[in-house]
Motif scaffolding. Structure first.
Motif, PDB file in Angstrom:
ATOM      1  N   LEU A  32      55.559  96.295  19.065  1.00  0.00           N
ATOM      2  CA  LEU A  32      56.743  97.131  19.212  1.00  0.00           C
ATOM      3  C   LEU A  32      57.884  96.600  18.373  1.00  0.00           C
ATOM      4  O   LEU A  32      58.575  97.346  17.677  1.00  0.00           O
ATOM      5  CB  LEU A  32      57.168  97.147  20.683  1.00  0.00           C
ATOM      6  CG  LEU A  32      57.179  98.508  21.338  1.00  0.00           C
ATOM      7  CD1 LEU A  32      56.684  98.376  22.756  1.00  0.00           C
ATOM      8  CD2 LEU A  32      58.577  99.081  21.345  1.00  0.00           C
ATOM      9  N   CYS A  33      58.088  95.276  18.455  1.00  0.00           N
ATOM     10  CA  CYS A  33      59.181  94.668  17.695  1.00  0.00           C
ATOM     11  C   CYS A  33      59.034  94.955  16.215  1.00  0.00           C
ATOM     12  O   CYS A  33      59.994  95.322  15.541  1.00  0.00           O
ATOM     13  CB  CYS A  33      59.198  93.146  17.908  1.00  0.00           C
ATOM     14  SG  CYS A  33      59.867  92.645  19.479  1.00  0.00           S
ATOM     15  N   ASN A  34      57.792  94.802  15.720  1.00  0.00           N
ATOM     16  CA  ASN A  34      57.603  95.001  14.292  1.00  0.00           C
ATOM     17  C   ASN A  34      57.775  96.455  13.893  1.00  0.00           C
ATOM     18  O   ASN A  34      58.281  96.768  12.814  1.00  0.00           O
ATOM     19  CB  ASN A  34      56.227  94.489  13.864  1.00  0.00           C
ATOM     20  CG  ASN A  34      56.250  93.002  13.613  1.00  0.00           C
ATOM     21  OD1 ASN A  34      56.904  92.539  12.690  1.00  0.00           O
ATOM     22  ND2 ASN A  34      55.579  92.250  14.451  1.00  0.00           N
ATOM     23  N   ILE A  35      57.333  97.363  14.764  1.00  0.00           N
ATOM     24  CA  ILE A  35      57.514  98.782  14.458  1.00  0.00           C
ATOM     25  C   ILE A  35      59.004  99.103  14.401  1.00  0.00           C
ATOM     26  O   ILE A  35      59.472  99.811  13.505  1.00  0.00           O
ATOM     27  CB  ILE A  35      56.805  99.655  15.516  1.00  0.00           C
ATOM     28  CG1 ILE A  35      55.293  99.478  15.389  1.00  0.00           C
ATOM     29  CG2 ILE A  35      57.183 101.121  15.358  1.00  0.00           C
ATOM     30  CD1 ILE A  35      54.497 100.237  16.416  1.00  0.00           C
ATOM     31  N   GLU A  40      64.202  99.649   9.865  1.00  0.00           N
ATOM     32  CA  GLU A  40      65.285  99.114   9.048  1.00  0.00           C
ATOM     33  C   GLU A  40      66.642  99.634   9.471  1.00  0.00           C
ATOM     34  O   GLU A  40      67.490  99.961   8.648  1.00  0.00           O
ATOM     35  CB  GLU A  40      65.022  99.410   7.564  1.00  0.00           C
ATOM     36  CG  GLU A  40      63.865  98.552   7.054  1.00  0.00           C
ATOM     37  CD  GLU A  40      63.676  98.641   5.566  1.00  0.00           C
ATOM     38  OE1 GLU A  40      64.528  99.246   4.896  1.00  0.00           O
ATOM     39  OE2 GLU A  40      62.683  98.102   5.093  1.00  0.00           O
ATOM     40  N   ASN A  41      66.824  99.696  10.782  1.00  0.00           N
ATOM     41  CA  ASN A  41      68.114 100.072  11.333  1.00  0.00           C
ATOM     42  C   ASN A  41      68.872  98.788  11.610  1.00  0.00           C
ATOM     43  O   ASN A  41      68.373  97.897  12.287  1.00  0.00           O
ATOM     44  CB  ASN A  41      67.855 100.858  12.628  1.00  0.00           C
ATOM     45  CG  ASN A  41      69.118 101.216  13.358  1.00  0.00           C
ATOM     46  OD1 ASN A  41      70.071 100.463  13.391  1.00  0.00           O
ATOM     47  ND2 ASN A  41      69.113 102.387  13.951  1.00  0.00           N
ATOM     48  N   LYS A  42      70.098  98.676  11.107  1.00  0.00           N
ATOM     49  CA  LYS A  42      70.810  97.397  11.189  1.00  0.00           C
ATOM     50  C   LYS A  42      71.010  96.922  12.622  1.00  0.00           C
ATOM     51  O   LYS A  42      70.858  95.747  12.932  1.00  0.00           O
ATOM     52  CB  LYS A  42      72.187  97.512  10.505  1.00  0.00           C
ATOM     53  CG  LYS A  42      72.118  97.351   9.015  1.00  0.00           C
ATOM     54  CD  LYS A  42      73.387  96.725   8.412  1.00  0.00           C
ATOM     55  CE  LYS A  42      73.181  96.517   6.902  1.00  0.00           C
ATOM     56  NZ  LYS A  42      74.068  97.313   6.057  1.00  0.00           N
ATOM     57  N   ILE A  43      71.363  97.852  13.509  1.00  0.00           N
ATOM     58  CA  ILE A  43      71.637  97.445  14.891  1.00  0.00           C
ATOM     59  C   ILE A  43      70.355  97.024  15.581  1.00  0.00           C
ATOM     60  O   ILE A  43      70.295  95.995  16.250  1.00  0.00           O
ATOM     61  CB  ILE A  43      72.305  98.598  15.666  1.00  0.00           C
ATOM     62  CG1 ILE A  43      73.618  98.984  14.992  1.00  0.00           C
ATOM     63  CG2 ILE A  43      72.548  98.196  17.110  1.00  0.00           C
ATOM     64  CD1 ILE A  43      74.299 100.166  15.631  1.00  0.00           C
ATOM     65  N   LEU A  44      69.296  97.841  15.397  1.00  0.00           N
ATOM     66  CA  LEU A  44      67.999  97.516  16.009  1.00  0.00           C
ATOM     67  C   LEU A  44      67.521  96.152  15.548  1.00  0.00           C
ATOM     68  O   LEU A  44      67.054  95.345  16.347  1.00  0.00           O
ATOM     69  CB  LEU A  44      66.958  98.566  15.608  1.00  0.00           C
ATOM     70  CG  LEU A  44      66.652  99.666  16.622  1.00  0.00           C
ATOM     71  CD1 LEU A  44      65.682 100.653  16.036  1.00  0.00           C
ATOM     72  CD2 LEU A  44      66.059  99.045  17.879  1.00  0.00           C
TER      73      LEU A  44
END
Lengths: 214, 225, 209
Positions: A32-35, A40-44
């Protein structure tokens, strides 16, 4: 003393069950983390990195105490097993995330372009190009993490039992026995866990050699 | 009523006691790390010997500490040996013994790995210009090994600091134990004491370990290029 | 080279490509007709690979238009997954998928992305492998093959997608001289059969053919 062996066998099976669940959930969290990172969302990205740093730089014991005792503030009272699984998955998830990330980053950009040039969309790229190649790099790391989590699970088990035994400290006779039982517990864990650990470590070493061709 | 939780930390002697506990934790951690690094490095030199028997025993020692969880080792020394030998060992001493033994083993492995990964020709060209063994190590091999050792040892130090959370289990009055005492004595007045106290301990560990691991990563990036 | 028809497959109008501060391509106009073979020759670093890569979207352009069969593919609404199926690309480093054998490498695109019938693709693949002389290697893995063999397989893989145009990006640059010949032969035969091609290279001998 032989009367307690069935009890310890139960404890061992429970340990294995907890560890397996912990490992599986860790891998899911890692994926999940890698997905999420791939968006490439800065906040995520900041959140995920924050999670990874937080779980890797704090002891499992404190994470567990916080979960088990601390969450009563919010009226949440979790069972010991649930706590253990959440704690292990929380910690393991960040390690698995790093293991998978290492694999994914090991896939060359050129390979990705090759897939793109055939008209692959992001999902097809991940499934046919990235994942198969990432696995060979990630598996040794995932294996090492699994061993790590198994060891931590046994520690959780030992702590849980010791906490229970502290309750009976008032009776001196039982108190004396608790040390004996504890020692027996340790020996028992060793007899079973040690060969398993050695086997797993050997397996992990062999996987690593296969990967690097050393 | 909502704020009494976090205020518990600053109430009365609590903060002072927490810091005392922290001092004990820190004492165990830093003494262990310091001694481990020095003795561990020597162990590393021994471990990298060509003698198969020496290597076997070194390897055995290392694997014993890698496979058996540290908590189990703490229990062995705190409960096991006293029972066998009919003596009493103080919790903090047990912690120091176990941590130092563990630290020596791991540091030794890191040092050995670093020494063995040095390109062979460094050794040979050093010998070719007439350096004896001690000079060889001092001027050529050790400075280079140092670079390979540092990130690994910082990583080990971080792990050892995290593991100090376990010493509460062998009766040491460390920061975790003190935290538990504060919670126990306040559990009726302040229902969410656990949340804030354990939260604080969580935070303390984090602000010690995070800068260390970040530093190790920076070093690794700088030196690996 | 005789033009088979006046149908323009690719049209490039006023293309600009900027990398940071540098304008690498400025005001490029180019058109390639069906059956035409265009060879772009030049020293390394002059931007020819970049130009080729803009054609299948691996590089984005800052200004200008690219038309494929008269349709503008360079605007932001383009679905590149569909467009790239019409454009075949062969890379300098072959870029076969190492975890798949030859035949699976070739079948992957047509069966999983174009959803064609496997048996139909298999027939086409074997025919093409026969033409490049590698029919006996269809179960081999890329690591067992030489550079020249891998490049020929890469060409077959691209051809099985039934593209309208084939792009060749410095495809002989990584090859030893002996292997260059076998790859050139394939490219030459492909040109003779009427495939539209855009070739980028630094080597004179390729252009001479």
């Amino acid at each position: 003393m032989t009367k307690v062996i069935p009890l310890y066998t139960k404890a061992l099976i429970l340990t294995l069950k907890l560890a397996s669940l912990g490992i599986i959930f860790s891998i899911i969290i890692g994926l999940l983390c890698n997905i999420l990172l791939s968006k490439e969302n800065k906040i995520l990205t900041k959140i995920i990195h924050g999670y990874i740093e937080l779980s890797r730089n704090t002891p499992l014991l404190i994470q567990l105490f916080f979960l088990y005792y601390g969450l009563t503030k919010f009226g949440i009272k979790l069972s010991e097993t649930t706590c253990a699984i959440i704690g292990l998955s929380f910690l393991g998830g960040s390690y698995m995330s790093e293991a998978l990330r290492a694999g994914i980053e090991a896939v060359h950009n050129n390979q990705i372009e090759s897939g793109l040039s055939l008209g692959m969309n992001k999902w097809q790229l991940f499934r046919y190009v990235i994942l198969p190649q990432a696995i060979s790099v990630s598996i040794p790391l995932i294996g090492a993490n699994a061993i790590f989590l198994l060891k931590e699970t046994s520690v959780v088990g030992i702590i849980a039992i010791k906490e229970l035994m502290n309750v009976t400290k008032s009776l001196i006779g039982i108190y004396y026995k608790t040390y004996e039982s504890l020692l027996m517990l340790i020996v028992f864990y060793l007899i079973v866990l040690l060969p398993m650990s050695i086997l797993l470590t050997l397996l992990e070493r062999r996987l690593r050699y296969a990967e690097h061709g050393n | 009523m909502q704020n009494t939780g976090i205020n518990l930390i600053f109430e009365g002697q609590n903060l002072a006691r927490i810091l005392q506990g922290l001092l004990i934790t820190a004492r165990v951690a830093f003494i262990s790390i310091f001694i481990s690094l020095i003795l561990g490095f020597i162990f590393g030199l021994i471990y990298s010997s060509k003698n198969k028997i020496i290597r076997f025993f070194c390897r055995l020692y290392l694997e014993l500490f890698r496979i058996i969880p540290i908590l189990v080792w703490l229990f062995i020394f705190y409960f096991g040996f006293p029972e066998l030998l009919d003596i009493n060992i103080d919790g903090e001493v047990v912690a120091l013994i176990v941590f130092i033994m563990w630290g020596i083993a791991e540091t030794g492995d890191i040092a050995r790995g670093a020494l063995e990964s040095l390109p062979k020709h460094q050794r040979e060209s050093g010998m070719a210009i007439g350096l004896n063994k001690i000079q060889l190590y001092r001027y050529i091999l050790l400075p280079q090994a140092f670079r390979r050792i540092l990130p690994g040892t910082i990583n080990l130090a971080t792990r050892m600091i995290k593991t100090t959370s376990l010493i509460v289990m062998v009766g040491v009055m460390d920061v975790v134990k003190i935290g538990q005492q504060i919670i126990e004595s306040n559990v009726l007045k302040v229902p969410d004491a656990s949340f804030w106290i354990y939260g604080l301990i969580f935070f303390l560990y984090f602000i010690i370990c995070y800068p260390l691991s970040k530093y190790a990563k920076t070093l690794e990036n700088k030196w690996n290029k | 080279m005789s033009k088979k028809s006046e149908n323009k497959i690719i049209e490039i109008k006023n293309l600009h490509k900027i990398f940071g501060e540098k304008t690498v391509l400025k005001g490029i106009d180019l058109s390639i007709s069906e059956g035409e073979v265009v060879v772009l020759l030049g020293p390394s670093g002059c931007g020819k690979s970049t130009l080729l890569r803009t054609l299948n979207g691996l590089e984005k352009i800052q200004e200008g238009e690219i038309l494929l069969d008269g349709v503008n593919i360079s605007d932001s609404s383009s679905d590149w997954t569909k467009i790239r199926q019409k454009i075949g690309m062969v890379f300098q480093n072959y870029e076969l998928f190492p975890h798949l054998n030859v035949i699976d490498n070739i079948l992957l695109g047509p069966t999983k992305i174009q959803n064609r019938d496997k048996n139909e693709v298999l027939v086409q693949a074997e025919e093409l492998l026969q033409k490049v002389g590698l029919a006996d290697r269809k179960n081999a893995y890329p690591r067992e093959l030489s550079g020249g063999q891998k490049q020929r397989i890469a060409i077959v893989r691209a051809l099985c997608m039934n593209p309208e145009i084939m792009l060749f990006d410095e495809v002989t640059a990584s090859l030893d001289p002996e292997m260059v010949r076998e790859v050139l032969e394939v490219i030459l035969n492909l040109a003779k059969s009427g495939m539209t091609m855009f070739i980028v290279t630094t080597k004179w001998d390729l252009q001479r053919q």
